[in-house]
Design a protein around this motif. Sequence first.
Motif, PDB file in Angstrom:
ATOM      1  N   PRO A 274      48.859-153.180 -34.321  1.00  0.00           N
ATOM      2  CA  PRO A 274      48.665-154.317 -33.407  1.00  0.00           C
ATOM      3  C   PRO A 274      48.070-155.509 -34.149  1.00  0.00           C
ATOM      4  N   LEU A 275      48.558-156.693 -33.799  1.00  0.00           N
ATOM      5  CA  LEU A 275      48.115-157.900 -34.516  1.00  0.00           C
ATOM      6  C   LEU A 275      46.606-158.095 -34.439  1.00  0.00           C
ATOM      7  N   ASP A 276      45.995-157.737 -33.287  1.00  0.00           N
ATOM      8  CA  ASP A 276      44.543-157.936 -33.183  1.00  0.00           C
ATOM      9  C   ASP A 276      43.790-156.979 -34.094  1.00  0.00           C
ATOM     10  N   ALA A 277      44.318-155.779 -34.299  1.00  0.00           N
ATOM     11  CA  ALA A 277      43.650-154.841 -35.215  1.00  0.00           C
ATOM     12  C   ALA A 277      43.747-155.349 -36.657  1.00  0.00           C
ATOM     13  N   LEU A 278      44.899-155.928 -36.983  1.00  0.00           N
ATOM     14  CA  LEU A 278      45.041-156.496 -38.332  1.00  0.00           C
ATOM     15  C   LEU A 278      44.070-157.664 -38.521  1.00  0.00           C
ATOM     16  N   ALA A 279      44.030-158.530 -37.503  1.00  0.00           N
ATOM     17  CA  ALA A 279      43.198-159.737 -37.613  1.00  0.00           C
ATOM     18  C   ALA A 279      41.728-159.369 -37.781  1.00  0.00           C
ATOM     19  N   SER A 280      41.306-158.307 -37.095  1.00  0.00           N
ATOM     20  CA  SER A 280      39.882-157.953 -37.178  1.00  0.00           C
ATOM     21  C   SER A 280      39.606-156.906 -38.255  1.00  0.00           C
ATOM     22  N   GLY A 281      40.657-156.477 -38.962  1.00  0.00           N
ATOM     23  CA  GLY A 281      40.454-155.486 -40.025  1.00  0.00           C
ATOM     24  C   GLY A 281      40.014-154.134 -39.484  1.00  0.00           C
ATOM     25  N   ASP A 282      40.524-153.794 -38.285  1.00  0.00           N
ATOM     26  CA  ASP A 282      40.138-152.519 -37.670  1.00  0.00           C
ATOM     27  C   ASP A 282      41.063-151.409 -38.186  1.00  0.00           C
ATOM     28  N   TRP A 283      40.860-151.047 -39.448  1.00  0.00           N
ATOM     29  CA  TRP A 283      41.764-150.082 -40.094  1.00  0.00           C
ATOM     30  C   TRP A 283      41.605-148.689 -39.497  1.00  0.00           C
ATOM     31  N   GLY A 284      40.403-148.385 -38.994  1.00  0.00           N
ATOM     32  CA  GLY A 284      40.168-147.080 -38.364  1.00  0.00           C
ATOM     33  C   GLY A 284      41.051-146.902 -37.135  1.00  0.00           C
ATOM     34  N   ARG A 285      41.209-147.965 -36.371  1.00  0.00           N
ATOM     35  CA  ARG A 285      42.070-147.889 -35.184  1.00  0.00           C
ATOM     36  C   ARG A 285      43.524-147.648 -35.584  1.00  0.00           C
ATOM     37  N   ILE A 286      43.935-148.282 -36.666  1.00  0.00           N
ATOM     38  CA  ILE A 286      45.321-148.117 -37.124  1.00  0.00           C
ATOM     39  C   ILE A 286      45.545-146.686 -37.636  1.00  0.00           C
ATOM     40  N   THR A 287      44.563-146.136 -38.334  1.00  0.00           N
ATOM     41  CA  THR A 287      44.675-144.734 -38.773  1.00  0.00           C
ATOM     42  C   THR A 287      44.808-143.819 -37.558  1.00  0.00           C
ATOM     43  N   GLN A 288      44.026-144.079 -36.524  1.00  0.00           N
ATOM     44  CA  GLN A 288      44.086-143.241 -35.324  1.00  0.00           C
ATOM     45  C   GLN A 288      45.441-143.380 -34.625  1.00  0.00           C
ATOM     46  N   LEU A 289      45.968-144.613 -34.540  1.00  0.00           N
ATOM     47  CA  LEU A 289      47.286-144.811 -33.918  1.00  0.00           C
ATOM     48  C   LEU A 289      48.362-144.061 -34.710  1.00  0.00           C
ATOM     49  N   ALA A 290      48.225-144.064 -36.037  1.00  0.00           N
ATOM     50  CA  ALA A 290      49.186-143.336 -36.876  1.00  0.00           C
ATOM     51  C   ALA A 290      49.065-141.834 -36.623  1.00  0.00           C
ATOM     52  N   ARG A 291      47.825-141.344 -36.633  1.00  0.00           N
ATOM     53  CA  ARG A 291      47.587-139.914 -36.400  1.00  0.00           C
ATOM     54  C   ARG A 291      48.196-139.457 -35.076  1.00  0.00           C
ATOM     55  N   ASP A 292      48.050-140.300 -34.065  1.00  0.00           N
ATOM     56  CA  ASP A 292      48.552-139.953 -32.729  1.00  0.00           C
ATOM     57  C   ASP A 292      50.076-139.789 -32.710  1.00  0.00           C
ATOM     58  N   THR A 293      50.763-140.305 -33.731  1.00  0.00           N
ATOM     59  CA  THR A 293      52.230-140.212 -33.716  1.00  0.00           C
ATOM     60  C   THR A 293      52.738-138.972 -34.470  1.00  0.00           C
ATOM     61  N   THR A 294      51.874-138.342 -35.240  1.00  0.00           N
ATOM     62  CA  THR A 294      52.398-137.303 -36.148  1.00  0.00           C
ATOM     63  C   THR A 294      52.822-136.037 -35.404  1.00  0.00           C
ATOM     64  N   THR A 295      52.361-135.886 -34.164  1.00  0.00           N
ATOM     65  CA  THR A 295      52.720-134.695 -33.387  1.00  0.00           C
ATOM     66  C   THR A 295      53.755-135.021 -32.303  1.00  0.00           C
ATOM     67  N   LEU A 296      54.305-136.216 -32.328  1.00  0.00           N
ATOM     68  CA  LEU A 296      55.182-136.642 -31.238  1.00  0.00           C
ATOM     69  C   LEU A 296      56.499-135.860 -31.163  1.00  0.00           C
ATOM     70  N   ARG A 297      56.883-135.209 -32.270  1.00  0.00           N
ATOM     71  CA  ARG A 297      58.157-134.454 -32.211  1.00  0.00           C
ATOM     72  C   ARG A 297      58.003-133.178 -31.366  1.00  0.00           C
ATOM     73  N   GLY A 298      56.772-132.810 -31.056  1.00  0.00           N
ATOM     74  CA  GLY A 298      56.511-131.657 -30.195  1.00  0.00           C
ATOM     75  C   GLY A 298      56.700-130.333 -30.877  1.00  0.00           C
TER      76      GLY A 298
END
Length: 210
Positions: free
Chosen positions: A186-210
């Motif tokens: 998300p652009l706001d996470a990039l702008a604020s340098g919230d890299w932890g949030r981006i790591t969490q968003l990535a982690r949340d996708t790794t199990t999406l194949r079920g």
Amino acid sequence: MSNLTALQVMQDAPVIPVLVISDVAHAVPLAQALVKGGVRMLEVTLRTPQALACIEAIARSVPQAVVGAGTVRTSDDARAAARAGARFAVSPGYTSGVGQACRDAGLALLPGVATSSEIMAAQEDGFNELKFFPAMQAGGAAMLKAWSGPFADVRFCPTGGVTVSNAPELLALSNVVCVGGSWLAPLDALASGDWGRITQLARDTTTLRG
Ligand code: 3PG
């Protein structure tokens, strides 16, 4: 470095993040945050003047990532992306010129299609792994199911309007290998340098194949 195939790009993780980066200083920490969350195939869109420099920075400084170029629309885009260090390309549509330029540059290509005729044109040039774009706007899961009959040999990466909520339905289809989406950065996470949030968003996708 040996050349990747489009299938390898698609199989690595359930989601290919579509990245729009306006500040070169964000490129490396963003790539590191995504890799930390288990996402290595990164599509940096050629939509900002800084995109090629971002690809170059990630290719040089984040060896665990595999960086590709998105929004490749011309042969020149493909050549510039390869020179910057991209290893794969994603295009919103398909032309034979872009297909050939990617082959010549050693880039795996995920060509974008939205109609049966476009699938046929891409297949005629030997591309059987395709991006369905814009996926949700152009028919979503119902369209993919309809294509699974006549195009049983084609595998798709639906992109455009895909979210963490509708991704599982798409990923459950037999002709879908992965999805693409911009929600991991998300652009706001990039702008604020919230890299932890981006790591969490990535982690949340790794199990999406079920
Ligand atoms: C794009 O090219 O912008 C991608 O399809 C991403 O679309 P999204 O923002 O709907 O995920």
